[in-house]
Scaffold this motif. Structure first.
Motif, PDB file in Angstrom:
ATOM      1  N   VAL A  16      -3.257   4.530  -3.211  1.00  0.00           N
ATOM      2  CA  VAL A  16      -3.950   5.705  -2.670  1.00  0.00           C
ATOM      3  C   VAL A  16      -3.512   6.889  -3.521  1.00  0.00           C
ATOM      4  O   VAL A  16      -2.443   7.471  -3.320  1.00  0.00           O
TER       5      VAL A  16
ATOM      6  N   CYS B  41       0.850  -1.193   0.000  1.00  0.00           N
ATOM      7  CA  CYS B  41       0.000   0.000   0.000  1.00  0.00           C
ATOM      8  C   CYS B  41       0.883   1.239   0.000  1.00  0.00           C
ATOM      9  O   CYS B  41       1.915   1.287   0.683  1.00  0.00           O
TER      10      CYS B  41
ATOM     11  N   TYR C 230      -9.021   5.659  -4.083  1.00  0.00           N
ATOM     12  CA  TYR C 230      -8.422   4.371  -3.755  1.00  0.00           C
ATOM     13  C   TYR C 230      -8.716   3.349  -4.854  1.00  0.00           C
ATOM     14  O   TYR C 230      -9.790   3.341  -5.440  1.00  0.00           O
TER      15      TYR C 230
ATOM     16  N   ASP D 254     -12.007   9.403  -0.023  1.00  0.00           N
ATOM     17  CA  ASP D 254     -12.202   9.905   1.337  1.00  0.00           C
ATOM     18  C   ASP D 254     -13.195  11.061   1.371  1.00  0.00           C
ATOM     19  O   ASP D 254     -13.523  11.564   2.438  1.00  0.00           O
TER      20      ASP D 254
ATOM     21  N   TRP E  72      -3.008  -2.753   3.985  1.00  0.00           N
ATOM     22  CA  TRP E  72      -3.864  -1.776   3.331  1.00  0.00           C
ATOM     23  C   TRP E  72      -4.408  -0.773   4.350  1.00  0.00           C
ATOM     24  O   TRP E  72      -4.659  -1.100   5.508  1.00  0.00           O
TER      25      TRP E  72
ATOM     26  N   GLU F 236     -13.851   0.766  -0.878  1.00  0.00           N
ATOM     27  CA  GLU F 236     -13.913   2.223  -0.810  1.00  0.00           C
ATOM     28  C   GLU F 236     -13.245   2.841  -2.031  1.00  0.00           C
ATOM     29  O   GLU F 236     -12.281   2.308  -2.568  1.00  0.00           O
TER      30      GLU F 236
ATOM     31  N   GLN G  56      -2.720  -1.915  -2.940  1.00  0.00           N
ATOM     32  CA  GLN G  56      -3.713  -0.856  -2.751  1.00  0.00           C
ATOM     33  C   GLN G  56      -3.045   0.493  -3.039  1.00  0.00           C
ATOM     34  O   GLN G  56      -2.090   0.888  -2.378  1.00  0.00           O
TER      35      GLN G  56
ATOM     36  N   HIS H  24      -7.269   1.088   3.640  1.00  0.00           N
ATOM     37  CA  HIS H  24      -8.696   1.297   3.422  1.00  0.00           C
ATOM     38  C   HIS H  24      -9.370  -0.004   3.006  1.00  0.00           C
ATOM     39  O   HIS H  24      -8.723  -0.927   2.495  1.00  0.00           O
ATOM     40  N   ASP H  25     -10.667  -0.038   3.228  1.00  0.00           N
ATOM     41  CA  ASP H  25     -11.469  -1.156   2.747  1.00  0.00           C
ATOM     42  C   ASP H  25     -11.354  -1.208   1.220  1.00  0.00           C
ATOM     43  O   ASP H  25     -11.460  -0.182   0.548  1.00  0.00           O
TER      44      ASP H  25
END
Length: 346
Positions: free
Chosen positions: A109, A58, A100, A236, A227, A233, A107, A229-230
């Motif tokens: 971002v 991530c 995301y 944010d 990670w 998702e 993952q 975040h889910d």
């Protein structure tokens, strides 16, 4: 006989094309990253089984560049859904928008930033530039977006912001519009002289296979860590924020260059009534004359802004939306630090 790569066929037919073997090899390698010649190992694979936490990667990837170079279009393509508004008007993006995307064990971002402003020094632009500066110093990778074959003073201002200790990819967007690809070799050499880019990626943000290819390249720079975040998702940002942005996009698109970019949108009410979202928003302009531009003849322009924003929000949220719009004049708000902050700009 093998089909020649774009670099080979163009260089063979263009007088004055680059013949330096080092530059040609650099360009050929970059063009080999395009979908037409990408090998299976170059594309990020997505396993179907759950990913163990120990195998997860991530990291933060900042998307930077001058205004109107395609950063928001790129972010939306990378996330797989529209979370950042777009228009031909410069400075459409005004906030640090995070999106995301989870692919296999990786993952991403992604951090979209406003285009760095050098022409005007009002309070709004100072806030936007502060957002850009904050984004590039706390990420794992930077995507420096330029138009393929182009580089001007505005690009140089952004390039100067890139920290030396963060790897950066030179993302040559709108590559599909380049007609003399042999000219890219000397351009690439000049860009590498300006900054030690980790990769050169010619692509089009509107090409799905180019986006898939970019995931594979970016994945190499993500640190191994759980990670953040889910995986379901996307961003944010709140629904309230997305509502304001969608209205502002339609405002910019439907008023063209007539209305200064300093207009903004404030959400006054956001309520959920069963399956219906009820929203009231105010479009803020700086002058009385601008108000008339937004409202239009017999209110037709304002009605169209509202209708197009409502339709897109219903598509985004898959529910019914009731949207009510008002227009108010707030003279000089874009040059008032306190008011800029009160309108939600960082």
């Amino acid at each position: 006989m093998q089909r020649p790569t774009p670099a080979q066929s163009d260089a063979a037919n263009e007088p004055g094309a680059a013949t330096d073997p080092v530059l040609d090899e650099m360009l050929a390698r970059a063009l080999g990253q395009l979908p037409a010649t990408a090998s299976a190992g170059d594309v990020l694979t997505v396993p179907s089984a759950p990913v163990n936490a120990s195998d997860q990667h991530c990291g933060f990837v900042a998307i930077v560049g001058k205004p109107n170079v395609g950063k928001s279009t790129l972010l939306n393509a990378l996330v797989g859904q529209k979370i950042s508004i777009t228009s031909r008007k410069a400075q459409t993006t005004r906030h640090r928008i995070t999106g995301y995307r989870t692919e296999g064990p990786h993952q991403f971002v992604f951090v979209d930033t406003p285009g760095f402003q050098t022409r005007h020094g009002n309070a709004l632009n100072r806030a936007l530039n502060k957002t850009v500066l904050g984004a590039v110093n706390d990420v794992d990778l930077i995507l420096f977006v330029v138009e393929a074959g182009q580089f001007n003073q505005a690009d140089a201002k952004v390039l100067d912001l890139l920290p030396a200790n963060v790897p950066a990819i030179l993302l040559a967007n709108k590559f599909d519009l380049v007609h003399r690809r042999g000219d890219l070799a000397p351009w690439l050499a000049s860009m590498q002289a300006k900054h030690a880019f980790a990769e050169f990626v010619p692509m089009s943000a509107k090409n799905a296979r180019d986006i898939e290819r970019l995931f594979g390249i970016c994945s190499k720079f993500l640190p191994q860590q759980p990670w953040m975040h889910d995986p379901e998702e996307l961003t944010d940002r709140s629904e309230r924020f997305m509502a304001a942005e969608m209205v502002r996009e339609k405002l910019f698109r439907l008023t063209g260059d007539e209305l200064p970019y300093t207009s903004t949108v404030i959400i006054d009410k956001f309520e959920q009534e069963g399956a219906l979202k009820r929203i009231a928003a105010t479009i803020v302009v700086e002058r009385e004359g601008h108000k008339g531009m937004v409202i239009g003849d017999k209110g037709e322009k304002l009605k169209r802004i509202g209708t197009e924003a409502r339709v897109e929000l219903e598509k985004l949220w898959d529910c019914k939306v009731f949207l009510e719009l008002w227009v108010k004049v707030r003279s000089g708000w874009a040059d008032d630090d306190a008011r800029v902050r009160s309108f939600g700009y960082e």
